[in-house]
Design a protein around this motif. Structure first.
Motif, PDB file in Angstrom:
ATOM      1  N   PHE A   1      31.602  42.474  36.258  1.00 45.45           N
ATOM      2  CA  PHE A   1      31.844  42.962  37.718  1.00 45.45           C
ATOM      3  C   PHE A   1      33.508  42.708  38.061  1.00 45.45           C
ATOM      4  O   PHE A   1      33.663  42.553  39.154  1.00 45.45           O
ATOM      5  N   ALA A   2      34.139  42.067  37.006  1.00 47.58           N
ATOM      6  CA  ALA A   2      35.274  41.435  36.916  1.00 47.58           C
ATOM      7  C   ALA A   2      36.049  42.147  37.748  1.00 47.58           C
ATOM      8  O   ALA A   2      37.214  42.238  39.284  1.00 47.58           O
ATOM      9  N   GLU A   3      36.943  43.602  37.490  1.00 46.90           N
ATOM     10  CA  GLU A   3      37.662  44.115  38.003  1.00 46.90           C
ATOM     11  C   GLU A   3      37.619  45.015  40.078  1.00 46.90           C
ATOM     12  O   GLU A   3      38.080  45.078  40.426  1.00 46.90           O
ATOM     13  N   SER A   4      35.982  45.725  39.821  1.00 50.75           N
ATOM     14  CA  SER A   4      35.367  45.776  40.575  1.00 50.75           C
ATOM     15  C   SER A   4      35.681  44.633  42.054  1.00 50.75           C
ATOM     16  O   SER A   4      35.174  44.836  43.065  1.00 50.75           O
ATOM     17  N   ARG A   5      35.072  43.195  41.653  1.00 48.75           N
ATOM     18  CA  ARG A   5      34.848  42.608  42.623  1.00 48.75           C
ATOM     19  C   ARG A   5      36.312  42.368  43.400  1.00 48.75           C
ATOM     20  O   ARG A   5      36.243  41.971  44.726  1.00 48.75           O
ATOM     21  N   LEU A   6      37.361  41.791  42.755  1.00 50.46           N
ATOM     22  CA  LEU A   6      38.524  42.209  43.025  1.00 50.46           C
ATOM     23  C   LEU A   6      39.309  43.069  44.049  1.00 50.46           C
ATOM     24  O   LEU A   6      40.129  42.439  44.263  1.00 50.46           O
ATOM     25  N   THR A   7      39.041  44.458  43.513  1.00 51.98           N
ATOM     26  CA  THR A   7      38.853  45.073  44.173  1.00 51.98           C
ATOM     27  C   THR A   7      38.688  45.130  46.080  1.00 51.98           C
ATOM     28  O   THR A   7      39.063  45.486  47.020  1.00 51.98           O
ATOM     29  N   GLN A   8      37.186  44.289  46.049  1.00 54.45           N
ATOM     30  CA  GLN A   8      36.725  44.072  47.167  1.00 54.45           C
ATOM     31  C   GLN A   8      37.728  43.274  47.790  1.00 54.45           C
ATOM     32  O   GLN A   8      38.055  42.380  49.021  1.00 54.45           O
ATOM     33  N   THR A   9      37.985  41.878  46.330  1.00 52.07           N
ATOM     34  CA  THR A   9      38.100  40.401  47.369  1.00 52.07           C
ATOM     35  C   THR A   9      39.670  40.153  46.305  1.00 52.07           C
ATOM     36  O   THR A   9      39.167  39.773  45.488  1.00 52.07           O
ATOM     37  N   PRO A  10      40.880  40.395  47.106  1.00 48.12           N
ATOM     38  CA  PRO A  10      41.470  40.927  45.734  1.00 48.12           C
ATOM     39  C   PRO A  10      42.140  39.242  45.851  1.00 48.12           C
ATOM     40  O   PRO A  10      43.426  38.403  46.375  1.00 48.12           O
ATOM     41  N   SER A  11      41.208  38.523  45.203  1.00 45.80           N
ATOM     42  CA  SER A  11      41.906  36.694  45.088  1.00 45.80           C
ATOM     43  C   SER A  11      41.263  36.319  44.048  1.00 45.80           C
ATOM     44  O   SER A  11      40.445  36.616  43.272  1.00 45.80           O
ATOM     45  N   SER A  12      41.711  36.100  43.141  1.00 44.30           N
ATOM     46  CA  SER A  12      42.299  35.833  41.392  1.00 44.30           C
ATOM     47  C   SER A  12      41.310  34.325  41.211  1.00 44.30           C
ATOM     48  O   SER A  12      40.865  33.681  40.229  1.00 44.30           O
ATOM     49  N   ALA A  13      41.175  33.689  42.583  1.00 44.33           N
ATOM     50  CA  ALA A  13      39.841  32.699  42.377  1.00 44.33           C
ATOM     51  C   ALA A  13      38.810  32.656  42.836  1.00 44.33           C
ATOM     52  O   ALA A  13      37.558  32.493  42.518  1.00 44.33           O
ATOM     53  N   LEU A  14      38.196  33.822  42.583  1.00 46.38           N
ATOM     54  CA  LEU A  14      36.536  34.461  42.456  1.00 46.38           C
ATOM     55  C   LEU A  14      36.176  34.009  41.259  1.00 46.38           C
ATOM     56  O   LEU A  14      36.918  33.893  40.102  1.00 46.38           O
ATOM     57  N   PRO A  15      34.558  33.391  41.724  1.00 48.09           N
ATOM     58  CA  PRO A  15      34.013  33.124  40.028  1.00 48.09           C
ATOM     59  C   PRO A  15      33.929  33.891  39.472  1.00 48.09           C
ATOM     60  O   PRO A  15      32.851  34.582  39.587  1.00 48.09           O
ATOM     61  N   ASP A  16      34.109  34.056  38.303  1.00 45.70           N
ATOM     62  CA  ASP A  16      33.920  35.564  37.650  1.00 45.70           C
ATOM     63  C   ASP A  16      34.510  34.435  35.763  1.00 45.70           C
ATOM     64  O   ASP A  16      35.357  33.882  35.796  1.00 45.70           O
ATOM     65  N   LEU A  17      33.577  35.314  34.902  1.00 41.80           N
ATOM     66  CA  LEU A  17      34.047  34.617  33.187  1.00 41.80           C
ATOM     67  C   LEU A  17      35.188  34.831  32.958  1.00 41.80           C
ATOM     68  O   LEU A  17      36.055  34.412  32.552  1.00 41.80           O
ATOM     69  N   LYS A  18      35.071  36.590  33.027  1.00 43.39           N
ATOM     70  CA  LYS A  18      36.554  37.329  32.948  1.00 43.39           C
ATOM     71  C   LYS A  18      37.462  36.773  33.281  1.00 43.39           C
ATOM     72  O   LYS A  18      38.559  35.632  32.677  1.00 43.39           O
ATOM     73  N   LEU A  19      37.351  36.384  34.383  1.00 39.48           N
ATOM     74  CA  LEU A  19      38.438  35.673  35.206  1.00 39.48           C
ATOM     75  C   LEU A  19      39.207  34.298  35.130  1.00 39.48           C
ATOM     76  O   LEU A  19      40.348  34.099  35.083  1.00 39.48           O
ATOM     77  N   ALA A  20      38.285  33.469  34.804  1.00 41.75           N
ATOM     78  CA  ALA A  20      38.230  32.388  34.313  1.00 41.75           C
ATOM     79  C   ALA A  20      38.952  32.015  33.098  1.00 41.75           C
ATOM     80  O   ALA A  20      40.101  31.319  33.239  1.00 41.75           O
ATOM     81  N   LEU A  21      38.659  32.716  32.321  1.00 40.51           N
ATOM     82  CA  LEU A  21      38.862  33.422  30.475  1.00 40.51           C
ATOM     83  C   LEU A  21      40.642  32.959  30.768  1.00 40.51           C
ATOM     84  O   LEU A  21      41.539  33.333  30.411  1.00 40.51           O
TER      85      LEU A  21
END
Length: 452
Positions: A212-232
């Motif tokens: 759900f990385a992309e959908s979470r970014l649309t709700q909270t546009p912050s690259s610091a979200l704890p997310d596996l795909k964003l962390a990679l």
């Protein structure tokens, strides 16, 4: 009856009888038990007597002499193993066949002619992005965190002159945060599922899986979200920042590392759990190898995202598509801090209002189905199948090891009480030896509109 291609169907061979489900008691496989099991399997598929349906051949398990064969069919999204005398009808994996229920048997009515979409699907499957399994990738990243990475060669530098260097600060922080949030197997005890904090941990585990990385970014546009795909992605950015030249272009040209099993069956979900354990090597890897590995791990998550969308949007034939499907790999760590992966499939099936009469009031009813495949250190491979329909729940556990089968059977009363405490009515609860027969998941037709 004619097939869609205009060809006449082959002569219907002898009927195929569904094989009875295996039981833990080896002393009751009589004729009555076998017939009852076959009827139960067909009833579970909601297949009425004399009703015809399309099914897909997912595997020819054992082809014997005289035209007899063990065939695994995908009927309405569920696997069904049958013993069939297919006669002159040549069946291969991927064929679509028309079958009819006749009492407690299935009769093969004919085989559908191959469609252009099938050839397109095969061609696309061969060009799927290379995927790196998350558990082996995380094991190598942990080694890089402890021993560093070997920098790339610069002009005039000899290979022997390179020594490992620590990860860049941004990449190190992203990796440490990711590892620190991975769930550990020793944090969940039997019966802990009824506790609110455990439920919240499970929700967080799924939410941060990367699906759900992309959908979470649309709700909270912050690259610091704890997310596996964003962390990679943050690790990739940190490594590229230390490279000279147009690092982004160089990264896009990298060939991702891939796991052998994911090359052979790029869309199989869940993957077979008999794969070798990811071994963490003490030898440091280079920056280039790390980037290739991270690219393959990103591909794995992206393929699961796209595959979930395809399975949700698929249609055609007599097989009703789920209202929604989610496929995800959930990494976790053992008490020895070794990464493993649990594979989770969640499906929502909605009742068709057309199945109700005009005089009946229809209310939307959803059935949720969960499949979890996990391989534990001592218990071995375990598969969980759970179905939830309103307040009714049924569950089936598959265990590879005999000792684990005995232990799970001892824990079933606790599971029943825990489900009852949640206000659920348990309709079926059992544990079986072995593993379920999952249909091979492949690119389906209608993935590409060939009429465009």
């Amino acid at each position: 009856m004619k097939l869609p291609s205009g060809q006449q169907p082959p002569t219907p061979p002898a009927p195929a009888t569904p094989r009875p489900a295996q039981t833990n008691d080896a002393g009751q496989p009589g004729r009555e038990t076998a017939a009852l099991s076959a009827r139960q399997q067909l009833d579970q598929l909601q297949l009425a007597n004399r009703e015809t349906i399309l099914a897909r051949v997912t595997e020819i398990i054992n082809r014997q002499g005289g035209g007899n064969a063990e065939v695994l069919l995908d009927v309405r999204g569920k696997p069904l193993q049958v013993s069939a005398s297919i006669g002159a009808t040549e069946l291969t994996t991927g064929d679509w066949v028309k079958v009819m229920r006749a009492g407690n048997e299935l009769q093969l009515m004919g085989k559908l002619a191959p469609t252009p979409e099938a050839a397109i699907s095969r061609a696309l499957a061969q060009r799927m992005p290379w995927q790196q399994s998350l558990d082996s990738g995380l094991a190598k990243l942990m080694t890089a965190l402890n021993r560093g990475v070997v920098p790339e060669l610069t002009s005039g530098q000899l290979p022997t002159g390179r020594s490992p260097q620590p990860l860049p600060e941004a990449a190190r922080q992203a990796l440490e945060t990711l590892i620190g949030r991975l769930p550990a197997s020793n944090t969940l005890a039997p019966g802990a599922g009824t506790q609110s904090n455990t439920v919240q941990q499970m929700r967080q585990w799924i939410a941060e899986s990367g699906l759900f990385a992309e959908s979470r970014l649309t709700q909270t546009p912050s690259s610091a979200l704890p997310d596996l795909k964003l962390a990679l992605g943050r690790m990739i950015t940190g490594l590229l920042a230390e490279q000279s030249g147009d690092a982004t272009t160089l990264f896009n040209r990298l060939t991702p590392l891939a796991s052998p099993g994911l090359i052979q069956a790029p869309l199989q979900f869940p993957q077979a759990l008999a794969s070798p354990r990811p071994a963490s090597s003490s030898e440091p890897i280079s920056v280039g190898q790390t980037l290739r590995m991270l690219a393959g791990m990103l591909n794995r998550i992206t393929v699961n995202q796209l595959h979930s969308q395809i399975l949700t949007a698929r249609g055609g034939g007599d097989t009703p598509a789920p209202a929604s499907t989610m496929l995800m790999d959930l990494p976790w760590v053992t008490p020895q801090n070794e990464p493993r992966v649990a594979q989770l499939r969640i499906e929502q099936h909605k009742e068709d209002p057309a199945s109700k009469g005009r005089d009946q009031k229809w209310a939307a009813i959803s059935e949720w189905r969960l499949n979890l495949a996990i391989d534990l250190e001592l218990a071995g491979a375990l598969n969980f199948e759970v179905a939830l329909r309103q307040q009714e729940v049924s569950a089936r556990v598959w265990a590879e090891k005999q000792d684990t089968l005995k232990q799970v059977n001892e824990e079933l009363p606790l599971l029943r009480r825990s489900l009852a405490e949640l206000g659920l009515e348990v309709t079926d609860l059992e544990c079986r030896r072995g593993s379920p027969l999952y249909p091979a998941t492949k690119l389906e037709h209608r993935l590409v509109d060939t009429r465009a």
